[in-house]
Design an enzyme around this catalytic site. Structure first.
Site, PDB file in Angstrom:
ATOM      1  N   ASP A   4      72.664  92.118  -7.637  1.00  0.00           N
ATOM      2  CA  ASP A   4      71.926  92.515  -8.823  1.00  0.00           C
ATOM      3  C   ASP A   4      71.984  94.034  -8.906  1.00  0.00           C
ATOM      4  O   ASP A   4      71.823  94.723  -7.885  1.00  0.00           O
ATOM      5  CB  ASP A   4      70.458  92.100  -8.716  1.00  0.00           C
ATOM      6  CG  ASP A   4      70.248  90.603  -8.853  1.00  0.00           C
ATOM      7  OD1 ASP A   4      71.246  89.856  -8.840  1.00  0.00           O
ATOM      8  OD2 ASP A   4      69.082  90.178  -8.966  1.00  0.00           O
ATOM      9  N   HIS A  59      76.644  89.799  -1.827  1.00  0.00           N
ATOM     10  CA  HIS A  59      77.439  88.606  -1.564  1.00  0.00           C
ATOM     11  C   HIS A  59      78.927  88.873  -1.765  1.00  0.00           C
ATOM     12  O   HIS A  59      79.313  89.884  -2.361  1.00  0.00           O
ATOM     13  CB  HIS A  59      76.998  87.488  -2.511  1.00  0.00           C
ATOM     14  CG  HIS A  59      75.554  87.128  -2.399  1.00  0.00           C
ATOM     15  ND1 HIS A  59      75.115  85.978  -1.799  1.00  0.00           N
ATOM     16  CD2 HIS A  59      74.430  87.786  -2.812  1.00  0.00           C
ATOM     17  CE1 HIS A  59      73.794  85.920  -1.835  1.00  0.00           C
ATOM     18  NE2 HIS A  59      73.347  87.009  -2.451  1.00  0.00           N
ATOM     19  N   SER A  92      69.582 100.531  -3.049  1.00  0.00           N
ATOM     20  CA  SER A  92      70.493 101.666  -3.022  1.00  0.00           C
ATOM     21  C   SER A  92      71.660 101.425  -3.961  1.00  0.00           C
ATOM     22  O   SER A  92      71.455 101.000  -5.098  1.00  0.00           O
ATOM     23  CB  SER A  92      70.976 101.931  -1.594  1.00  0.00           C
ATOM     24  OG  SER A  92      71.607 103.190  -1.528  1.00  0.00           O
TER      25      SER A  92
END
Length: 305
Positions: free
Chosen positions: A110, A165, A267
């Site tokens: 995300d 991922h 981050s």
């Protein structure tokens, strides 16, 4: 120009009209999050986030939700015994489906899309007027693989889902950990600090796409209050006090969507691909994207995943 001098110059810059208030707020944000003892605050946040107290965690999360957009509705059921548990939370099954088109590389996380586009030689851009060289970011050997390739900057805010991922079926063959600073990586800092990503702590994750033989690189970049990157496939957590090997050979075959690791706060991940790929439709600076959405699309047979 020394960092302190740049901060003073930013504060002294004249501002006029209605725009005066926005630069002032932007500059204040920059100074408060960068002109501070970054390593000390990062260590302190790391300690506090690991305090195992359900009561303290509930109070902290309540305050956090009141002053931010933190949304835990998609999170897997707790219990959350520490703030670290909240930062590194998993999601409910199926919350992030991954595009299964073989001509697509998915977003690993995300994020808010930052600078993105072609790599000019081995030079990528950080923000308007600021560039950096891949040799400095990841070393000359890895940089050579992405000459005239493409890149995208993915910024994770503190409230976002912090796990990342595999963007496709791939073989992870090398990790290069590079110790560094812990500057903030928010827009205020990205616009002001030259070569910011090359100065912060980071890990260069090199992988080969299954069935294609083409390399891609994911570069998780730590920041103030973060400076801790967990990588499952080498079973280590890299951080400012890491004293282990900085070059970590590995042999991990990961499937599209498989979890690679996490940040412990929020981050940035830089992603590099060779020629033969283009950004998917709608991917541009400022776009909010979720893990699993199409990020890159194959444009010729040579890059087939």
């Amino acid at each position: 120009m020394p960092f302190d001098t740049r901060v003073k110059a930013a504060l002294d810059q004249p501002r006029t009209g209605w725009r005066a208030y926005l630069p002032a707020a932007d500059t204040l944000n920059f100074v408060l999050t960068n002109h501070v003892p970054r390593a000390l605050l990062t260590y302190a946040m790391g300690w506090f986030s690991r305090v195992r107290s359900p009561g303290l965690t509930r109070i902290s999360v309540t305050l956090w939700q009141r002053w931010s957009d933190l949304d835990l509705s998609e999170a897997a059921p707790g219990p959350y015994r520490s703030l670290r548990d909240v930062f590194t939370r998993a999601l409910r099954p199926g919350a992030r489906p991954f595009d299964d088109d073989p001509d697509v590389l998915c977003s690993p996380c995300d994020a808010i899309v930052g600078a993105c586009g072609p790599v000019l030689g081995t030079q990528a851009w950080q923000a308007k007027g600021l560039t950096y060289r891949l040799e400095e970011l990841m070393g000359p050997r890895a940089a050579a693989r992405y000459t005239d390739g493409h890149f995208v900057t993915l910024r994770l805010t503190a409230t976002m889902y912090h796990r990342f991922h595999a963007p496709a079926d791939m073989h992870v063959h090398h990790v290069h950990y590079i110790s560094g600073d812990a500057f903030n990586v928010n827009p205020a800092a990205v616009r002001r600090i030259p070569r910011l990503f090359c100065r912060n702590e980071r890990a260069v994750v090199e992988a080969t796409l299954q069935g294609a033989g083409h390399d891609i690189a994911l570069v998780p970049v730590a920041a103030i209050l973060v400076a801790s990157i967990r990588l499952h496939f080498v079973d280590v957590t890299l951080h400012l006090r890491w004293r282990g090997a900085h070059d970590i050979p590995c042999d991990a075959h990961v499937a599209r969507g498989e979890e690679l690791g996490w940040f412990e706060h929020g981050s940035t991940i830089l992603m590099f691909v060779p020629r033969g790929w283009t950004l998917a439709t709608g991917i541009e600076p400022g776009r909010v994207i979720r893990a699993g959405q199409a990020l890159w699309r194959r444009i010729d047979g040579s890059a087939r995943v």
